[in-house]
Design an enzyme around this catalytic site. Structure first.
Site, PDB file in Angstrom:
ATOM      1  N   ASP A   1       0.868  -1.174   0.000  1.00  9.63           N
ATOM      2  CA  ASP A   1       0.000   0.000   0.000  1.00  9.63           C
ATOM      3  C   ASP A   1       0.908   1.229   0.000  1.00  9.63           C
ATOM      4  O   ASP A   1       2.134   1.131   0.136  1.00  9.63           O
ATOM      5  CB  ASP A   1      -0.979  -0.003   1.180  1.00  9.63           C
TER       6      ASP A   1
HETATM    7  C1  BGC Z   1      -5.134   3.157   0.211  1.00  9.46           C
HETATM    8  C2  BGC Z   1      -5.288   2.153  -0.913  1.00  9.46           C
HETATM    9  C3  BGC Z   1      -5.199   2.866  -2.236  1.00  9.46           C
HETATM   10  C4  BGC Z   1      -3.871   3.571  -2.307  1.00  9.46           C
HETATM   11  C5  BGC Z   1      -3.606   4.262  -3.624  1.00  9.46           C
HETATM   12  C6  BGC Z   1      -3.918   4.040   0.031  1.00  9.46           C
HETATM   13  O1  BGC Z   1      -3.901   5.101   0.932  1.00  9.46           O
HETATM   14  O2  BGC Z   1      -5.078   2.463   1.437  1.00  9.46           O
HETATM   15  O3  BGC Z   1      -6.508   1.471  -0.760  1.00  9.46           O
HETATM   16  O4  BGC Z   1      -5.384   1.967  -3.282  1.00  9.46           O
HETATM   17  O5  BGC Z   1      -3.819   4.544  -1.284  1.00  9.46           O
HETATM   18  O6  BGC Z   1      -4.350   5.401  -3.776  1.00  9.46           O
END
Ligand code: BGC
Length: 740
Positions: free
Chosen positions: A265
């Site tokens: 993530d």
């Molecule tokens: C979130 C993810 C997301 C990623 C990209 C993160 O803060 O937890 O679910 O896909 O950002 O935007």
């Protein structure tokens, strides 16, 4: 896998091997790096990185010309010509916005979920996106957690089936076809169990619960072909997911034999040090690579440290190759080596009439009629004399879209006020007041105006709930009642004597115990997306009948959380006889322990609305539950059936649900577990038999040794319209094969 598919897969592995042989260590590490794009322009450093092969993937680029230019640089100007992954959070639609995932889950309709994901894939693919960060498969049993909005609810079977449906929608039958984008099963794993529903918090989930509850939706999505997996921000039993060898190696690669690409993530590899799990970025890169995170999102610990970790002998180059292989495989599967350019002209325009028509269907299908006292709904437009529409969410094109709508275009939104006005035409003057400035505001100065309107209206449609920003990532609430002054608004409006219809727009289950008595009917529409207005208006006026069922339990009060239907029985289960409210306890009562059971003194032990609940404008009765046999042999199957009868005044669609309880287990088993469901259309007066066939595999669970068990013994089974279904039968799973 078919023979052609396995030949193709073998060819892809050979092409990867050939490519790996030509790659320098730095180029390999470049493939493991996912960076933020410029969004409509290409910053010089990114251009240089792509050209030099220092980046293998970008996210957040949705301008097709820019995406094409990035791909051109990658394929024509970099030494090896390796195309880029272009990722984006396409969560519940793109330009056209569908209901939030929790709302889509309320449809219990896999075909609808697939169709929405398909359109979202096409609209985003037209902009050069080839990879989405969805579906989110975190089992969510805590409405305080803002990300419950992105989830498919509390149940592993429902979330698994709908997650798989979403994967099929995004990816189609061949990722290389135009309009298909790679799905990403996230957040691996147990993120939904964040303590106290506070985002990014620790999770402590015993392995048995992890295996029985949190992991099955991921397995279902991977079985449906999900091409990638994202690690969670959270730590699980002390080990952050982005360095969790148990999750990433033991489960994902070894037990499940998955070759899906694993992405961290955002910044979560660098955060390993913030967790206090590693000393610095170098150790973070080491731990994540060792555990098997293939692609690093946003931070650059891989790029900065993996080459020297290899040179210093801490990691082998073959470990790096294994990670690169997973990234390249996805690029091959997407057909990017054949063509990475997007021809936007080949795609239907975004927010086309057919896309908006689907958004309307999805909004209708996700609405759940929670209460309907004395058939307050549907409204009869032909006899209505006056109508007020009140509330901060009744006429707000943005808020109805919900969380994660980076690309959602509010110019396509049709609001409830607009659509209700269009429906009743000039005959009734539909008057509008906000009632409160926004859903969070505690100010009550706008309430008088709303009350004046309501007092002069036969019916008031009160659109309450949560603005989009109150749910989603990092937007958690400690008290899940109606925020701000909305309860006061509701009570003041109800006190006028008008008929009050509450339309609830929300990203989470709310604790509505105080609100329900003031409403004649309550329709939960979640954040319904672009076509909220026409969908809600048609539901209010009975053009369509609600058919949604809750994918998550609604508590009475926040303190009941976590409250979910598939809880354990405990050794002291509550019964109607043993339950007592604190107000009914005699003064100076002495403490006794005998006869005590599991409940709170200050609220009832049941939820306000159970999982699976949802009314319609008709009434369905369940009769004659039967099973094909009282026994299920180990190699056999068992059919359970029931008659469903539409005894109400209208045609309807009913979601028929099968629940099972395993009475005795190697580990304690939930009081009920959803095993199957099906949507049945029933004309007025129609009777149909609905059958479910189960096999011993459907009854399998992980036992004390954390292995999948199919345990002989007695089972109860219920079929009905919610998790509180009463019609019950029982059967025995035999420990040997017999002829049934
Ligand atoms: C979130 C993810 C997301 C990623 C990209 C993160 O803060 O937890 O679910 O896909 O950002 O935007």
């Amino acid at each position: 896998m078919t023979r052609t598919a396995s030949l193709q897969a073998a060819e892809i592995e050979q092409r990867i091997t050939a490519l790996l042989e030509r790659m320098s260590l730095d180029e390999k590490v470049g493939q493991l790096t996912l960076l933020q794009a410029g969004g409509g322009h290409i910053p010089e450093h990114l251009r240089e990185d792509v050209r030099a092969g220092r980046v293998g993937a970008v996210l957040n680029e949705v301008h097709v010309d820019t995406a094409n230019e990035l791909q051109r640089i990658a394929t024509e100007e970099s030494r090896l010509g390796i195309p880029l992954l272009v990722g984006r959070d396409v969560i519940h639609g793109f330009t056209t916005v569908f209901p939030i995932p929790l709302g889509q889950a309320a449809s219990w309709d896999p075909a609808l979920v697939t169709a929405c994901a398909r359109v979202a894939a096409q609209e985003s693919a037209a902009c050069g996106v080839n990879w989405t960060f969805a579906p989110m498969l975190d089992i969510a049993r805590d409405p305080r957690w803002g990300r419950i909005a992105e989830s498919l609810g509390e149940d592993p079977v429902l979330a698994g089936q709908l997650g798989a449906a979403m994967v099929r929608g995004f990816q189609g039958d061949d990722l290389a076809k135009p309009g298909a984008i790679a799905a990403c099963a996230k957040h691996f794993a147990a993120y939904g169990a964040s303590e106290s529903g506070r985002d990014y918090n620790s999770t402590n989930v015993p392995e048995n619960e992890l295996r029985n509850v949190y992991l099955p939706p991921f397995k279902a999505a991977l079985d449906a072909g999900a091409a990638s997996v994202m690690t969670s921000f959270s730590d699980l039993d002390g080990v952050p997911a982005s360095a969790n060898t148990f999750l990433l190696r033991d489960i994902l690669r070894e037990e499940w034999r998955s070759d899906a690409m694993v992405v961290s993530d955002w910044d979560s590899i660098r955060q390993l040090a913030v967790h206090g799990f590693t000393e610095d970025d170098r150790s973070s890169a080491f731990e994540a690579a060792r555990a098997g995170v293939d692609l690093e999102m946003a931070s650059t610990t891989y790029r900065d440290h993996l080459p020297s970790l290899v040179r210093d002998g801490r990691l082998t180059e073959s470990r790096i190759d294994a990670l690169v292989r997973n990234v390249l495989r996805l690029k091959f599967r997407l057909g990017l080596f054949e063509s990475a350019q997007t021809d936007a002209a080949r795609f239907a325009p975004a927010a086309s009439p057919s896309h908006l028509a689907l958004a309307y269907e999805a909004a209708v299908g996700s609405a759940v009629l929670l209460t309907n006292r004395d058939w307050a709904l549907p409204l009869d437009a032909s006899t209505l004399t006056s109508l007020a529409v009140i509330g901060p969410l009744a006429d707000d094109p943005h808020e109805q879209l919900g969380t994660w709508v980076f690309d959602g275009d509010a110019q396509y939104s049709r609001t409830i006020l607009d659509a209700v006005r269009a429906h009743v035409g000039d005959r009734i003057d539909v008057r509008f007041a906000r009632g409160v400035a926004n859903t969070r505001s505690r100010r009550t100065d706008l309430i008088d105006e709303a009350v004046a309107l309501a007092a002069n209206s036969e019916v008031t449609v009160l659109v309450l709930g949560e603005e989009a920003i109150l749910s989603g990532e990092a937007h958690c609430r400690a008290d899940v009642t109606l925020p701000g002054a909305q309860q006061a608004l509701l009570e003041a409006v109800a006190a006028t004597g008008t008929k009050v219809i509450v339309v609830l727009m929300t990203g989470r289950p709310l604790a509505l115990e105080a609100a329900v008595p003031h409403a004649h009917a309550m329709l939960c529409v979640w954040h319904p997306g672009s076509m909220a207005g026409p969908a809600v208006s048609d539901l209010l006026f009975g053009v369509r009948s609600p058919s949604g069922k809750l994918p998550v339990t609604f508590p009475r009060v926040t303190g009941q959380i976590p409250i979910y239907y598939a809880h354990k029985h405990t050794g002291k289960p509550v019964t109607p006889e043993s339950y007592i409210h604190q107000e009914d306890i005699e003064p100076r009562a002495h403490q006794v322990s005998v006869g005590n059971t599991s409940f709170h003194l200050d609220t009832h032990y049941t939820p306000l609305f159970p999982f699976g609940h949802g009314l319609s404008y008709s009434h369905v009765e369940y009769e004659h539950l039967w099973s094909s046999s009282g026994v299920l042999p180990m190699e056999g199957r068992l059919t359970l059936g029931v008659d469903v009868v539409n005894v109400g005044p209208r045609d309807t669609v009913e979601t028929v649900q099968l629940y099972v309880r395993d009475l005795v287990g190697d580990v304690t088993r939930p009081v009920r577990e959803l095993k199957a469901f099906t949507r049945v259309a029933l004309a007025r007066g129609e009777r149909r038999t609905v059958e479910f066939t189960i096999t011993p595999r459907d009854l399998a669970f992980y036992g004390r040794a954390q292995r999948l068990l199919v345990e002989p013994g007695r089972f109860h089974a219920w079929i009905g319209g919610s998790s509180t279904a009463e019609l019950r039968t029982e059967f025995t799973l035999l420990d040997h094969a017999t002829s049934a």
